[in-house]
Design an enzyme around this catalytic site. Structure first.
Site, PDB file in Angstrom:
ATOM      1  N   ARG A 147     -10.053 -11.822   2.234  1.00 13.36           N
ATOM      2  CA  ARG A 147     -10.885 -12.916   1.716  1.00 13.36           C
ATOM      3  C   ARG A 147     -10.168 -14.256   1.816  1.00 13.36           C
ATOM      4  O   ARG A 147     -10.794 -15.302   1.894  1.00 13.36           O
ATOM      5  CB  ARG A 147     -11.300 -12.597   0.268  1.00 13.36           C
ATOM      6  CG  ARG A 147     -10.166 -12.449  -0.704  1.00 13.36           C
ATOM      7  CD  ARG A 147     -10.537 -11.658  -1.963  1.00 13.36           C
ATOM      8  NE  ARG A 147     -10.747 -10.240  -1.661  1.00 13.36           N
ATOM      9  CZ  ARG A 147     -11.036  -9.321  -2.570  1.00 13.36           C
ATOM     10  NH1 ARG A 147     -11.168  -9.659  -3.856  1.00 13.36           N
ATOM     11  NH2 ARG A 147     -11.207  -8.062  -2.231  1.00 13.36           N
ATOM     12  N   LYS A 184       0.847  -1.198   0.000  1.00 10.65           N
ATOM     13  CA  LYS A 184       0.000   0.000   0.000  1.00 10.65           C
ATOM     14  C   LYS A 184       0.882   1.248   0.000  1.00 10.65           C
ATOM     15  O   LYS A 184       1.990   1.212   0.537  1.00 10.65           O
ATOM     16  CB  LYS A 184      -0.838   0.043   1.293  1.00 10.65           C
ATOM     17  CG  LYS A 184      -2.009  -0.909   1.352  1.00 10.65           C
ATOM     18  CD  LYS A 184      -2.763  -0.716   2.664  1.00 10.65           C
ATOM     19  CE  LYS A 184      -3.890  -1.716   2.833  1.00 10.65           C
ATOM     20  NZ  LYS A 184      -4.980  -1.575   1.854  1.00 10.65           N
TER      21      LYS A 184
END
Ligand code: BES
Ligand code: ZN
Ligand code: ZN
Length: 492
Positions: free
Chosen positions: A341, A267
Site C-alpha cells: 500500500r 515473515k
C-alpha cells in the site's frame, strides 16, 4: 509461442503429431467411439484420455477431452489448455484441436487456451541433464509445442483470423507476465526489472524510468521507504500509450515488490518461499499496456509500475517511522510487511495527476483476500460502483474469476486514526484486512473513478497445472485489463 492457424479440415484428416478431440456429453462418438470405450473414457467433467491414432486419423495419437453439451468460451479455453498439455506430455510438437467452437469468440477462446496451456518455464533447467524425467523426478527440458491448427467451419472467415491474432497478442502478454513472476527474485531486483520492462515495451509505448535520486526529487516517500532496506534501489517505471483520437484515458498502477521478506516485520520462512510473486501486479499492468498498444485500441493508457525490494537491514524503515507520500500525506508505518500500500500510494497519486477517466491498480496486497476468496479469485474494490461493475463484467468475458468486496464505512476512521501522522498504514486487528488496505489506497485517488484488484490468491499457482493455468506465475488480470480497455474504447 505456439503458432496457431485455422483450418476447415475434419479431425480424421488433419495433419499433426496429436489430435485434441473434444467429446461433448450425450454425443454420437462416430468413428472414435470404440477407441474411447477401450480407454475407459466416459466423458466425465475434466476427464482426459489418450489413445493411438491408428487408422482413424493422420495424428500419431489422440487426446480426448470431456466437454459439456453446450460449452462456454471458458470451457473451451480450459479444454484446449488441458488438451495441449497432455499432447506435450506425449512429445507432440504440433497439434490439431477439434473442440467444436460455436462461433468466432469460441475460436478465439480455443486459441487462447492453446497459447496459455502450452506455457512452461524452463529458463533455469539445464540442457546437459537431458530430456524427460531425471533422477529424483524433477522435470527436465522437453520438446516444445510449436504449431497448432484449430479446426472449425469458420476457419476461412476474416473475423476468425483477426480473433486468433488478438488472442496471440494477449496471450504473449500473459506469458511474459508469467515469465517475470517465475524469475528467481535475486535475478529480477528493481533495476533489472525496470530494464526488462523497457526492453519488453520497445518502441510500442513510451517508457520512463525514475531511479532513487529522481524518486527523492519527486517526493515518492512510499516507494523510497519500502526500498531503503535493500541494496538494490527502487524504481518507478511509467509507460504512456497515447494514440491519436483517444477519447478515454485509463491509468494503471501495479505493485512491484520484487521480493517481499516482510522487512523488519520479517515473515516466517515458509511464508517467504513464494514472495517472488509480489511483483505480479506490476507485471500485469505493464504487459497489458503493451498488448493494448499492439492491438491499437483507441484509448490513452498511462501505467505506473512501483518497484522495490522489501528487505530487513540497518537502513530499513522501522515500525513507528513516518513516511511522506508524493502528495504530502504523512503515513505512520506500523508493520513493514504491509508494504504494498505504501508503494501504491505514490503510484496512485502519480496516476491521479494525469487526470485520467479511470484508474485500476493491481496488487498482490493482502493474505486476508486469500482467506476471503480462496486462491483462484481476485477481489474487486473501489470508489465507483458503475466502473467496478464494468471491470467485474470484463472479468467474466475474459474468464478470470473475480468478485466484488465492499470498503466498509468503519475503515475510514481506522485509516485516519494515527496519533502522529495523517494516516496509519496498518490496522492492529487483522479482521477485514483487504478492506482496510483498500480504504488506505482510496485516500490517494481523490475523486477519480478507481478500482483496486487484489490478486494475492490467483497470482501464483502453488498446486499442479490445470486447464490453461500452469504451475507458478499465472499472469492473472492481464486479460481482464485488456478487456476493460477494449470496452472503454468501444463505449466512447
Ligand atoms: N505480499 C503480501 C500479501 C500476500 C500474501 C500475497 C500471501 C500473496 C500471498 C503483503 O505484502 C503482506 O505481507 N500483507 C500482510 C499485511 C498485514 C501485515 C497487514 C498480510 O497479508 O499478512
Ligand atoms: Zn508484505
Ligand atoms: Zn507484499
Amino acid at each position: 509461442m505456439v503458432s496457431v492457424s485455422l483450418s476447415t479440415s475434419k479431425p480424421t484428416t488433419a495433419r499433426a503429431d496429436a489430435l485434441v478431440l473434444g467429446i461433448r456429453s450425450e454425443e454420437d462418438h462416430d468413428v472414435f467411439g470404440p477407441s474411447l470405450e477401450a480407454v475407459g473414457f466416459t466423458g466425465e467433467k475434466g476427464q482426459v484420455a489418450t489413445f493411438p491414432g491408428g487408422d482413424l486419423t493422420r495424428a500419431r495419437f489422440v487426446v480426448a477431452v470431456a466437454l459439456p453439451s453446450e460449452p462456454t468460451a471458458e470451457h473451451l479455453r480450459r479444454a484446449a489448455g488441458q488438451g495441449v498439455r497432455a499432447a506435450t506430455k506425449g512429445s507432440a510438437t504440433s497439434v490439431a484441436v477439434a473442440l467444436h467452437p460455436a462461433g468466432v469468440d469460441e475460436v478465439a477462446a480455443i486459441a487462447e487456451g492453446i497459447e496459455l496451456g502450452a506455457y512452461t518455464y524452463d529458463a533455469y533447467k539445464s540442457e546437459k541433464r537431458g530430456k524427460g524425467r531425471g533422477k529424483g523426478g524433477s522435470k527436465r527440458k522437453k520438446d516444445k509445442l510449436t504449431s497448432a491448427v484449430v479446426l472449425s467451419p469458420f476457419a476461412r472467415q476474416t473475423t476468425a483470423a483477426r480473433a486468433v491474432e488478438r488472442a496471440a497478442t494477449v496471450t504473449r502478454a500473459v506469458n511474459t507476465a508469467r515469465d517475470w513472476v517465475n524469475t528467481p527474485p535475486g535475478d529480477l531486483r528493481p533495476p533489472a526489472f525496470a530494464d526488462a520492462i523497457g526492453t519488453h515495451a520497445g518502441d510500442t509505448v513510451k517508457v520512463s524510468i525514475w531511479d532513487e535520486k529522481r524518486l527523492a526529487r519527486e517526493r515518492c516517500g512510499g516507494i523510497l521507504g519500502v526500498g531503503v532496506g535493500s541494496d538494490a534501489p527502487p524504481r518507478l517505471v511509467s509507460l504512456t500509450y497515447d494514440p491519436p483520437g483517444a477519447k478515454q484515458h485509463l491509468a494503471l498502477v501495479g505493485k512491484g515488490i520484487t521480493f517481499d521478506s516482510g522487512g523488519l516485520s520479517l515473515k516466517p520462512g515458509a511464508s517467504m518461499q513464494t514472495m517472488k510473486l509480489d511483483m505480479a501486479g506490476a507485471a500485469a499492468i505493464v504487459t497489458a499496456t503493451v498488448a493494448i498498444a499492439e492491438l491499437g485500441l483507441p484509448i490513452k493508457v498511462t501505467a505506473f509500475a512501483c518497484l522495490a525490494e522489501n528487505m530487513p537491514s540497518g537502513t530499513a524503515t522501522r515500525p513507528g517511522d513516518v513516511l511522506s507520500m508524493r502528495n504530502g500525506t504523512t503515513v505512520e508505518v506500523l508493520n513493514t510487511d504491509a508494504e504494498g500500500r505504501l508503494v501504491l500510494a505514490d503510484g496512485l497519486v502519480l496516476a491521479t495527476e494525469g487526470k485520467p477517466d479511470h484508474i485500476v491498480d493491481v496488487a498482490t496486497l493482502t493474505g486476508a483476500c486469500v482467506v476471503a476468496l480462496g486462491d483462484n479469485t481476485t477481489g474487486i474494490l473501489g470508489n465507483d460502483d458503475e466502473f467496478r461493475d464494468l471491470v467485474f463484467d470484463a472479468s467474466k468475458t475474459s474468464g478470470e474469476s473475480m468478485w466484488p468486496l465492499p470498503i466498509a464505512e468503519e475503515m475510514k476512521e481506522k485509516v485516519t486514526s494515527s496519533s502522529v501522522a495523517d494516516l496509519r498504514q496498518h490496522n492492529p486487528k487483522p479482521a477485514g484486512g483487504t478492506l482496510f488496505a483498500a480504504a488506505f489506497l482510496r485516500e490517494f485517488v481523490d475523486d477519480t473513478s478507481w478500482v483496486h484488484l487484489d490478486i494475492a490468491g490467483p497470482s501464483f499457482n502453488e498446486g499442479s497445472a490445470s486447464g490453461y493455468t500452469p504451475v507458478g506465475g499465472t499472469g492473472v488480470a492481464v486479460r481482464t485489463l485488456v478487456q476493460v480497455a477494449t470496452e472503454l474504447a468501444d463505449a466512447r
